[in-house]
Design a protein around this motif. Structure first.
Motif, PDB file in Angstrom:
ATOM      1  N   GLN A 273      94.716  31.925  54.671  1.00  0.00           N
ATOM      2  CA  GLN A 273      95.234  30.921  53.771  1.00  0.00           C
ATOM      3  C   GLN A 273      96.442  31.466  53.032  1.00  0.00           C
ATOM      4  O   GLN A 273      96.583  32.652  52.823  1.00  0.00           O
ATOM      5  CB  GLN A 273      94.161  30.518  52.761  1.00  0.00           C
ATOM      6  CG  GLN A 273      92.949  29.835  53.409  1.00  0.00           C
ATOM      7  CD  GLN A 273      91.911  29.458  52.375  1.00  0.00           C
ATOM      8  OE1 GLN A 273      92.053  29.812  51.215  1.00  0.00           O
ATOM      9  NE2 GLN A 273      90.886  28.762  52.794  1.00  0.00           N
TER      10      GLN A 273
ATOM     11  N   GLU B 296      91.911  34.308  46.422  1.00  0.00           N
ATOM     12  CA  GLU B 296      92.804  34.091  47.547  1.00  0.00           C
ATOM     13  C   GLU B 296      94.031  34.990  47.488  1.00  0.00           C
ATOM     14  O   GLU B 296      94.823  35.009  48.418  1.00  0.00           O
ATOM     15  CB  GLU B 296      93.264  32.625  47.581  1.00  0.00           C
ATOM     16  CG  GLU B 296      92.137  31.650  47.858  1.00  0.00           C
ATOM     17  CD  GLU B 296      92.645  30.229  47.958  1.00  0.00           C
ATOM     18  OE1 GLU B 296      93.862  30.022  47.786  1.00  0.00           O
ATOM     19  OE2 GLU B 296      91.839  29.334  48.215  1.00  0.00           O
ATOM     20  N   THR B 297      94.229  35.694  46.410  1.00  0.00           N
ATOM     21  CA  THR B 297      95.438  36.474  46.213  1.00  0.00           C
ATOM     22  C   THR B 297      95.099  37.943  46.040  1.00  0.00           C
ATOM     23  O   THR B 297      94.388  38.311  45.108  1.00  0.00           O
ATOM     24  CB  THR B 297      96.220  35.977  44.978  1.00  0.00           C
ATOM     25  OG1 THR B 297      96.492  34.586  45.133  1.00  0.00           O
ATOM     26  CG2 THR B 297      97.524  36.729  44.824  1.00  0.00           C
TER      27      THR B 297
ATOM     28  N   HIS C  49      85.062  37.843  48.068  1.00  0.00           N
ATOM     29  CA  HIS C  49      86.153  37.610  49.022  1.00  0.00           C
ATOM     30  C   HIS C  49      85.636  36.948  50.291  1.00  0.00           C
ATOM     31  O   HIS C  49      86.067  37.278  51.377  1.00  0.00           O
ATOM     32  CB  HIS C  49      86.836  38.934  49.381  1.00  0.00           C
ATOM     33  CG  HIS C  49      87.613  39.506  48.262  1.00  0.00           C
ATOM     34  ND1 HIS C  49      88.958  39.304  48.115  1.00  0.00           N
ATOM     35  CD2 HIS C  49      87.213  40.249  47.211  1.00  0.00           C
ATOM     36  CE1 HIS C  49      89.367  39.933  47.027  1.00  0.00           C
ATOM     37  NE2 HIS C  49      88.338  40.496  46.470  1.00  0.00           N
TER      38      HIS C  49
ATOM     39  N   ARG D 196      90.153  33.783  55.882  1.00  0.00           N
ATOM     40  CA  ARG D 196      91.397  34.532  56.009  1.00  0.00           C
ATOM     41  C   ARG D 196      92.508  33.599  56.463  1.00  0.00           C
ATOM     42  O   ARG D 196      92.274  32.562  57.073  1.00  0.00           O
ATOM     43  CB  ARG D 196      91.251  35.653  57.029  1.00  0.00           C
ATOM     44  CG  ARG D 196      90.154  36.633  56.690  1.00  0.00           C
ATOM     45  CD  ARG D 196      90.559  37.521  55.539  1.00  0.00           C
ATOM     46  NE  ARG D 196      89.456  38.404  55.193  1.00  0.00           N
ATOM     47  CZ  ARG D 196      89.483  39.208  54.149  1.00  0.00           C
ATOM     48  NH1 ARG D 196      90.519  39.209  53.339  1.00  0.00           N
ATOM     49  NH2 ARG D 196      88.467  40.010  53.893  1.00  0.00           N
TER      50      ARG D 196
ATOM     51  N   HIS E  24      86.191  33.936  51.181  1.00  0.00           N
ATOM     52  CA  HIS E  24      87.032  32.826  51.582  1.00  0.00           C
ATOM     53  C   HIS E  24      87.593  33.068  52.973  1.00  0.00           C
ATOM     54  O   HIS E  24      87.582  34.168  53.477  1.00  0.00           O
ATOM     55  CB  HIS E  24      88.189  32.653  50.590  1.00  0.00           C
ATOM     56  CG  HIS E  24      89.128  33.805  50.625  1.00  0.00           C
ATOM     57  ND1 HIS E  24      88.840  35.006  50.020  1.00  0.00           N
ATOM     58  CD2 HIS E  24      90.332  33.962  51.233  1.00  0.00           C
ATOM     59  CE1 HIS E  24      89.834  35.845  50.233  1.00  0.00           C
ATOM     60  NE2 HIS E  24      90.740  35.240  50.954  1.00  0.00           N
TER      61      HIS E  24
ATOM     62  N   ALA F  69      98.771  36.810  49.984  1.00  0.00           N
ATOM     63  CA  ALA F  69      97.419  36.391  50.305  1.00  0.00           C
ATOM     64  C   ALA F  69      96.553  37.557  50.738  1.00  0.00           C
ATOM     65  O   ALA F  69      97.027  38.525  51.346  1.00  0.00           O
ATOM     66  CB  ALA F  69      97.450  35.339  51.414  1.00  0.00           C
ATOM     67  N   ASP F  70      95.298  37.463  50.444  1.00  0.00           N
ATOM     68  CA  ASP F  70      94.309  38.435  50.900  1.00  0.00           C
ATOM     69  C   ASP F  70      94.295  38.446  52.426  1.00  0.00           C
ATOM     70  O   ASP F  70      94.286  37.395  53.066  1.00  0.00           O
ATOM     71  CB  ASP F  70      92.946  38.012  50.362  1.00  0.00           C
ATOM     72  CG  ASP F  70      91.868  39.047  50.579  1.00  0.00           C
ATOM     73  OD1 ASP F  70      92.204  40.225  50.759  1.00  0.00           O
ATOM     74  OD2 ASP F  70      90.687  38.666  50.554  1.00  0.00           O
TER      75      ASP F  70
END
Length: 273
Positions: free
Chosen positions: A20, A28-29, A14, A18, A16, A58-59
């Motif tokens: 998005q 991302e989900t 995780h 934040r 990626h 989204a996360d």
């Protein structure tokens, strides 16, 4: 306040950015529902609580779920959180499907990836604040980091209440314990069911700010069922349900915008539109 930490016992990375929007990949989900349906009763008495509901969150997002009475809000939360099984469709947390599998597997999944905050707190009266907080870790047979527990309880304003029992706390303080309990397992998603319903205005505001911090500082994803436009205004977005269907979404909600949308939904329900 909260210290960001890596999630444990998860299958996916995780790292990626934040903020998005929902994307096609699990990284991302945080939560995805695909054509989730649930019906109670049978034949003439059958009631469709959810009718092919599909959405992705989204996360690291804070989403409120709203709708008229009987719209399916509670059923949505129960199915999305693994507390009830949908009749059809797919529920995924961090790209892993919760639908299917045994009850024991589902229980382990919830304990590792999901946190809960309920309107009535669901604390055990015989346990202290600290003991209630670590209960999910104990049940999952996971190691208890005492320093981490103290840090979380201090962050929610209960650093001096570790040895108190629930009957020695106010309603707002009890809900803070529930939030700490939800955070301690470092879950992917925290589900909050009317978390401010039993609180006075000031305590409700404090709890909502803690949920915001759980998202913005601690990196969790929060899904909150509420009937209160003020509570919904603390979220990043609002999903609206009516008759078991997803009928709208509102980004950057304000109290007035939420109230207006709810009023329209109520009018539609009354007129059968």
């Amino acid at each position: 306040m909260f210290r960001r930490t890596d999630r444990r016992n998860h299958d996916h990375d995780h790292d990626h950015a934040r903020g998005q929007g929902p994307g096609p990949g699990p990284a991302e989900t945080a939560l995805r529902l695909v054509k989730v349906s649930k019906t109670y009763g049978s034949d003439d008495s059958a009631v469709t609580a959810l009718d092919e509901v599909t959405f992705s969150l989204a996360d690291g997002s804070f989403t409120a779920v709203m709708g008229p009475s009987g719209s399916g809000k509670s059923t949505l939360l129960q199915c999305a959180a693994g507390l009830d099984r949908p009749d059809s469709g797919i529920v995924m947390v961090d790209g892993a499907a919760m639908t299917g599998g045994t009850e024991a597997e589902l229980t382990r999944f919830r304990r590792n990836r999901i946190g809960f905050v309920f309107q009535q707190y669901n604390l055990l009266d015989t346990l202290t604040v600290a003991q209630n907080t670590v209960l999910p870790l104990k049940l999952a047979r996971r190691r208890v980091d005492r320093a981490r527990v103290r840090e979380i309880l201090a962050a929610v304003g209960l650093g001096d209440r570790l040895g108190h029992r629930p009957d020695q706390l106010s309603g707002g303080q009890r809900q803070r314990v529930a939030i700490a309990r939800a955070l301690v397992t470092e879950p992917s998603v925290i589900f909050a069911d009317e978390p401010t319903g039993a609180l006075d205005t000031r305590s409700a505001r404090d709890v909502l700010r803690l949920l915001q911090e759980a998202v913005r500082v601690h990196g969790r994803t929060v899904v909150m069922v509420t009937h209160d436009p003020v509570a919904a205004s603390y979220a990043d977005s609002v999903l609206f349900l009516a008759d078991g269907r997803l009928v709208g979404e509102l980004h950057r909600p304000t109290v007035d915008a939420v109230a207006e949308r709810l009023a329209h939904l109520g009018d539609d329900v009354m007129t059968g539109a």
